[in-house]
Design an enzyme around this catalytic site. Structure first.
Site, short mmCIF file in Angstrom:
data_model
loop_
_atom_site.label_atom_id
_atom_site.label_comp_id
_atom_site.label_asym_id
_atom_site.label_seq_id
_atom_site.Cartn_x
_atom_site.Cartn_y
_atom_site.Cartn_z
NE ARG A 279 -4.58 -1.07 9.78
CZ ARG A 279 -3.47 -0.58 9.23
NH1 ARG A 279 -3.54 0.30 8.67
NH2 ARG A 279 -2.47 -1.58 9.08
NE ARG B 29 8.32 -3.04 6.59
CZ ARG B 29 6.82 -2.70 6.53
NH1 ARG B 29 6.44 -2.54 5.14
NH2 ARG B 29 6.12 -2.72 7.39
NE ARG C 283 2.08 -4.90 11.03
CZ ARG C 283 3.27 -4.66 10.50
NH1 ARG C 283 4.31 -5.05 11.13
NH2 ARG C 283 3.30 -3.93 9.32
NE ARG D 212 6.49 -0.17 10.19
CZ ARG D 212 5.19 -0.41 9.38
NH1 ARG D 212 5.26 0.10 8.07
NH2 ARG D 212 4.06 -0.86 9.93
CE LYS E 256 -2.04 -1.11 3.79
NZ LYS E 256 -1.28 -2.42 4.21
P1 AP5 Z 1 4.69 -1.57 1.79
O1 AP5 Z 1 4.61 -0.73 0.55
O2 AP5 Z 1 5.45 -1.00 2.85
O3 AP5 Z 1 3.54 -2.46 2.20
P2 AP5 Z 1 2.37 -1.84 3.25
O4 AP5 Z 1 1.22 -2.63 2.79
O5 AP5 Z 1 2.36 -0.34 3.15
O6 AP5 Z 1 2.73 -2.43 4.45
P3 AP5 Z 1 2.85 -1.78 5.94
O7 AP5 Z 1 3.66 -2.88 6.86
O8 AP5 Z 1 3.45 -0.32 6.15
O9 AP5 Z 1 1.34 -2.03 6.48
P4 AP5 Z 1 0.63 -2.07 7.68
O10 AP5 Z 1 -0.71 -1.91 7.12
O11 AP5 Z 1 0.77 -3.44 8.45
O12 AP5 Z 1 1.11 -0.69 8.58
P5 AP5 Z 1 0.79 0.61 8.81
O13 AP5 Z 1 1.83 1.47 8.72
O14 AP5 Z 1 -0.45 0.90 8.10
O15 AP5 Z 1 5.72 -2.72 1.32
C1 AP5 Z 1 6.15 -3.77 2.11
C2 AP5 Z 1 7.48 -4.48 1.51
O16 AP5 Z 1 7.47 -5.01 0.32
C3 AP5 Z 1 8.63 -3.09 1.36
O17 AP5 Z 1 9.87 -3.55 1.72
C4 AP5 Z 1 8.30 -2.90 -0.02
O18 AP5 Z 1 9.77 -2.52 -0.65
C5 AP5 Z 1 8.08 -4.47 -0.36
N1 AP5 Z 1 7.26 -4.45 -1.73
C6 AP5 Z 1 6.07 -3.63 -2.05
N2 AP5 Z 1 5.55 -4.02 -3.13
C7 AP5 Z 1 6.24 -5.08 -3.67
C8 AP5 Z 1 6.01 -5.90 -4.79
N3 AP5 Z 1 5.06 -5.60 -5.73
N4 AP5 Z 1 6.94 -6.69 -4.90
C9 AP5 Z 1 8.10 -7.06 -4.21
N5 AP5 Z 1 8.24 -6.16 -3.05
C10 AP5 Z 1 7.23 -5.32 -2.79
O19 AP5 Z 1 0.22 0.38 10.25
C11 AP5 Z 1 0.91 -0.02 11.51
C12 AP5 Z 1 0.17 0.21 12.68
O20 AP5 Z 1 -0.39 1.24 12.87
C13 AP5 Z 1 -0.89 -1.05 12.65
O21 AP5 Z 1 -0.66 -2.48 13.14
C14 AP5 Z 1 -2.05 -0.41 13.75
O22 AP5 Z 1 -1.48 -0.69 14.98
C15 AP5 Z 1 -1.68 1.10 13.44
N6 AP5 Z 1 -2.62 1.58 12.50
C16 AP5 Z 1 -2.18 2.20 11.23
N7 AP5 Z 1 -3.43 2.52 10.85
C17 AP5 Z 1 -4.54 2.36 11.45
C18 AP5 Z 1 -5.82 2.36 11.51
N8 AP5 Z 1 -6.42 3.02 10.30
N9 AP5 Z 1 -6.52 2.20 12.42
C19 AP5 Z 1 -6.00 1.56 13.46
N10 AP5 Z 1 -4.84 1.27 13.60
C20 AP5 Z 1 -3.96 1.79 12.65
#
Ligand code: AP5
Length: 217
Positions: A88, A127, A172, A161, A14
């Site tokens: 979410r 990562r 997660r 992270r 994402k």
């Molecule tokens: P990346 O692009 O970082 O993936 P992502 O889907 O953004 O993953 P996140 O880990 O950031 O998602 P998340 O939903 O757990 O975290 P968030 O910060 O939202 O890609 C991942 C890796 O793969 C990278 O190394 C990239 O280079 C690689 N990659 C990408 N695409 C690729 C491809 N096509 N091929 C190969 N490699 C690829 O949330 C973190 C925490 O915050 C949550 O656990 C929760 O506690 C809190 N939180 C955040 N939002 C909310 C909400 N709305 N409500 C409640 N709690 C929340």
């Protein structure tokens, strides 16, 4: 002025795709994960509440994240927006409808990145990023050209992270299945949901998303 949601489990790509859309289309990426990490780093009252919840891999309260999104939507007036990691829960999806309606905005597409969860665990736990310029790397798939030195800015400082360890990633994923997947029908029923093959290379995923936004898919 297009407004879209990117949906998918942790590591689905994402953030990667939202950054590309921001760079290529002038849209604004609104990542609740990034907002919460900034609040934790700054030690704000929200950050203090969110820190331990995030380290466990659980979801922060709907009220907190909806308020954060409302503030950022006001700052993004006049630009299209990519919601990355929000909504979410069904409650957040309903809150988003209200926030958008209050600002005369509407959703154009909800794009689900379809992925293989086991492969995602490997993606996430390997990562890391440059502490200075933020460039992203991976232990196996994309290490720096010179070990320990950022390709972009030459810094030797990197960060990971705190929630990118296997146990937390599994929590997660479970949170995604239990609380986020159930919102897919909410958008499918309104004809907004589109699916892309998220395990393809980054540029292929980007091309699939472009085709949707350009009305060609
Ligand atoms: P990346 O692009 O970082 O993936 P992502 O889907 O953004 O993953 P996140 O880990 O950031 O998602 P998340 O939903 O757990 O975290 P968030 O910060 O939202 O890609 C991942 C890796 O793969 C990278 O190394 C990239 O280079 C690689 N990659 C990408 N695409 C690729 C491809 N096509 N091929 C190969 N490699 C690829 O949330 C973190 C925490 O915050 C949550 O656990 C929760 O506690 C809190 N939180 C955040 N939002 C909310 C909400 N709305 N409500 C409640 N709690 C929340």
């Amino acid at each position: 002025m297009m407004n879209i949601i990117l949906l998918g489990p942790p590591g689905a790509g994402k953030g990667t795709q939202a950054a590309l859309l921001q760079a290529n289309r002038g849209m604004i990426q609104l990542s609740t994960g990034d907002m919460l990490r900034a609040a934790v780093a700054a030690g704000t009252p929200i950050g203090l509440k969110a820190k331990s919840v995030m380290e466990k891999g659980e979801l922060v309260s709907d009220t907190i994240v909806s308020a954060l999104i409302g503030e950022r939507l006001d700052e993004a007036a006049g630009a299209g927006v990519i919601f990355d990691g929000f909504p979410r829960t069904l409650h957040q999806a309903e809150a988003l409808d209200i926030l958008l309606g209050q600002r005369d905005r509407h959703l154009d597409y909800v794009i689900e990145l379809e992925v293989d969860e086991e492969a995602l665990v490997k993606r996430i736990i390997g990562r890391f990023s440059c502490a200075k310029c933020g460039a992203n790397y991976h232990d196996s798939f994309h290490p720096p050209r010179v070990p320990g030195v950022c390709d972009i800015c030459g810094s030797t400082e990197f960060r990971r992270r705190p929630d990118d360890n296997e146990a937390t990633v599994r929590t997660r994923m479970a949170e995604y299945r239990a609380k986020t997947e159930p919102i897919l029908p909410f958008y499918a029923d309104r004809g907004l949901l589109r699916r892309v093959a998220g395990m393809a290379p980054v540029e292929d995923v980007a091309a699939q998303i472009d085709a949707i936004l350009d009305g060609k898919s």
